[in-house]
Design an enzyme around this catalytic site. Sequence first.
Site, mmCIF file in Angstrom:
data_model
loop_
_atom_site.group_PDB
_atom_site.id
_atom_site.type_symbol
_atom_site.label_atom_id
_atom_site.label_comp_id
_atom_site.label_asym_id
_atom_site.label_seq_id
_atom_site.Cartn_x
_atom_site.Cartn_y
_atom_site.Cartn_z
ATOM 1 N N ASP A 2 0.848 -1.192 0.000
ATOM 2 C CA ASP A 2 0.000 0.000 0.000
ATOM 3 C C ASP A 2 0.888 1.248 0.000
ATOM 4 O O ASP A 2 1.898 1.308 0.685
ATOM 5 C CB ASP A 2 -0.910 -0.018 1.239
ATOM 6 C CG ASP A 2 -2.051 0.963 1.130
ATOM 7 O OD1 ASP A 2 -3.200 0.512 0.981
ATOM 8 O OD2 ASP A 2 -1.800 2.192 1.188
ATOM 9 N N ALA B 260 -16.189 2.911 2.998
ATOM 10 C CA ALA B 260 -15.006 3.755 2.766
ATOM 11 C C ALA B 260 -14.061 3.161 1.717
ATOM 12 O O ALA B 260 -12.847 3.306 1.820
ATOM 13 C CB ALA B 260 -14.251 4.039 4.073
ATOM 14 N N GLN B 261 -14.649 2.507 0.700
ATOM 15 C CA GLN B 261 -13.823 2.025 -0.420
ATOM 16 C C GLN B 261 -13.450 3.216 -1.296
ATOM 17 O O GLN B 261 -14.332 3.955 -1.745
ATOM 18 C CB GLN B 261 -14.602 0.997 -1.247
ATOM 19 C CG GLN B 261 -13.792 0.437 -2.421
ATOM 20 C CD GLN B 261 -14.577 -0.586 -3.245
ATOM 21 O OE1 GLN B 261 -15.775 -0.802 -3.018
ATOM 22 N NE2 GLN B 261 -13.915 -1.203 -4.199
ATOM 23 N N SER B 262 -12.155 3.417 -1.522
ATOM 24 C CA SER B 262 -11.717 4.576 -2.304
ATOM 25 C C SER B 262 -11.205 4.205 -3.695
ATOM 26 O O SER B 262 -11.104 5.081 -4.560
ATOM 27 C CB SER B 262 -10.629 5.348 -1.548
ATOM 28 O OG SER B 262 -9.474 4.554 -1.375
ATOM 29 N N VAL B 263 -10.875 2.951 -3.924
ATOM 30 C CA VAL B 263 -10.440 2.501 -5.253
ATOM 31 C C VAL B 263 -11.403 1.410 -5.718
ATOM 32 O O VAL B 263 -11.587 0.399 -5.026
ATOM 33 C CB VAL B 263 -8.989 1.971 -5.227
ATOM 34 C CG1 VAL B 263 -8.581 1.470 -6.609
ATOM 35 C CG2 VAL B 263 -8.018 3.053 -4.746
ATOM 36 N N HIS C 201 -10.111 -5.119 -3.385
ATOM 37 C CA HIS C 201 -8.783 -5.371 -2.822
ATOM 38 C C HIS C 201 -8.905 -5.776 -1.362
ATOM 39 O O HIS C 201 -9.744 -5.262 -0.627
ATOM 40 C CB HIS C 201 -7.876 -4.145 -2.959
ATOM 41 C CG HIS C 201 -8.512 -2.858 -2.547
ATOM 42 N ND1 HIS C 201 -9.408 -2.198 -3.341
ATOM 43 C CD2 HIS C 201 -8.399 -2.128 -1.423
ATOM 44 C CE1 HIS C 201 -9.816 -1.105 -2.736
ATOM 45 N NE2 HIS C 201 -9.224 -1.036 -1.554
ATOM 46 N N HIS D 31 -6.934 -5.769 2.153
ATOM 47 C CA HIS D 31 -5.809 -5.204 2.897
ATOM 48 C C HIS D 31 -5.268 -6.298 3.818
ATOM 49 O O HIS D 31 -6.039 -6.894 4.589
ATOM 50 C CB HIS D 31 -6.269 -4.037 3.778
ATOM 51 C CG HIS D 31 -6.799 -2.845 3.046
ATOM 52 N ND1 HIS D 31 -6.053 -1.710 2.838
ATOM 53 C CD2 HIS D 31 -8.011 -2.602 2.490
ATOM 54 C CE1 HIS D 31 -6.777 -0.820 2.191
ATOM 55 N NE2 HIS D 31 -7.979 -1.335 1.964
HETATM 56 P P1 DGP Z 1 -9.593 1.496 0.205
HETATM 57 O O1 DGP Z 1 -9.766 2.757 1.000
HETATM 58 O O2 DGP Z 1 -10.007 0.249 0.983
HETATM 59 O O3 DGP Z 1 -10.249 1.580 -1.155
HETATM 60 O O4 DGP Z 1 -8.027 1.322 -0.006
HETATM 61 C C1 DGP Z 1 -7.343 1.818 -1.099
HETATM 62 C C2 DGP Z 1 -5.887 1.759 -0.756
HETATM 63 O O5 DGP Z 1 -5.148 1.944 -1.941
HETATM 64 C C3 DGP Z 1 -5.408 2.825 0.218
HETATM 65 O O6 DGP Z 1 -4.980 2.207 1.440
HETATM 66 C C4 DGP Z 1 -4.242 3.503 -0.475
HETATM 67 C C5 DGP Z 1 -3.951 2.572 -1.619
HETATM 68 N N1 DGP Z 1 -3.500 3.254 -2.829
HETATM 69 C C6 DGP Z 1 -4.115 4.279 -3.465
HETATM 70 N N2 DGP Z 1 -3.420 4.630 -4.558
HETATM 71 C C7 DGP Z 1 -2.343 3.799 -4.614
HETATM 72 C C8 DGP Z 1 -1.268 3.663 -5.534
HETATM 73 O O7 DGP Z 1 -1.148 4.375 -6.538
HETATM 74 N N3 DGP Z 1 -0.355 2.691 -5.266
HETATM 75 C C9 DGP Z 1 -0.446 1.875 -4.158
HETATM 76 N N4 DGP Z 1 0.502 0.968 -3.974
HETATM 77 N N5 DGP Z 1 -1.462 1.970 -3.285
HETATM 78 C C10 DGP Z 1 -2.398 2.915 -3.514
#
Ligand code: DGP
Length: 124
Positions: free
Chosen positions: A41, A103-106, A110, A112
């Site tokens: 992350d 709170a899913q941001s991507v 995925h 964690h």
């Molecule tokens: P979530 O909030 O559960 O959707 O987690 C998304 C995670 O993705 C957050 O912990 C940060 C990580 N993240 C966002 N952008 C990038 C990136 O460009 N590279 C990596 N390695 N992680 C990223």
Amino acid sequence: MTANATDSDDVVADCLFCKIVAGAIPSDQVYADDAVFAFRDIAPQAPVHVLVVPRRHVSGLDGLREDPDLAGLLLTAAANVARLEGVHGTGYRVAVNHGRHGAQSVGHVHLHVLGGRQLQGGLG
Ligand code: DGP
């Protein structure tokens, strides 16, 4: 999450994690197999913080209902990552955020994998 991120597309052009899986955006890879890719992350919340994603685009946990085999592969990969990172003995957490309240941001599902320190008990 992106407007065109449907669970039927293998790759979504503007999906950040599809780009990472494809190598178009660099990442610190921890584990990979035919179905799964895992990388550190970018904003770690613990000494070990690895994201485990399917190679094919699935926008969220809800989409895995259609592919329980992939769900199992992701969970097994998370356990493999914990072993590779040396936290299987001390313990770790596997968490999935889904949707707005989760709170899913991507918008590419995925897991964690967090470990390497004593985590707090709360999840809220
Ligand atoms: P979530 O909030 O559960 O959707 O987690 C998304 C995670 O993705 C957050 O912990 C940060 C990580 N993240 C966002 N952008 C990038 C990136 O460009 N590279 C990596 N390695 N992680 C990223």
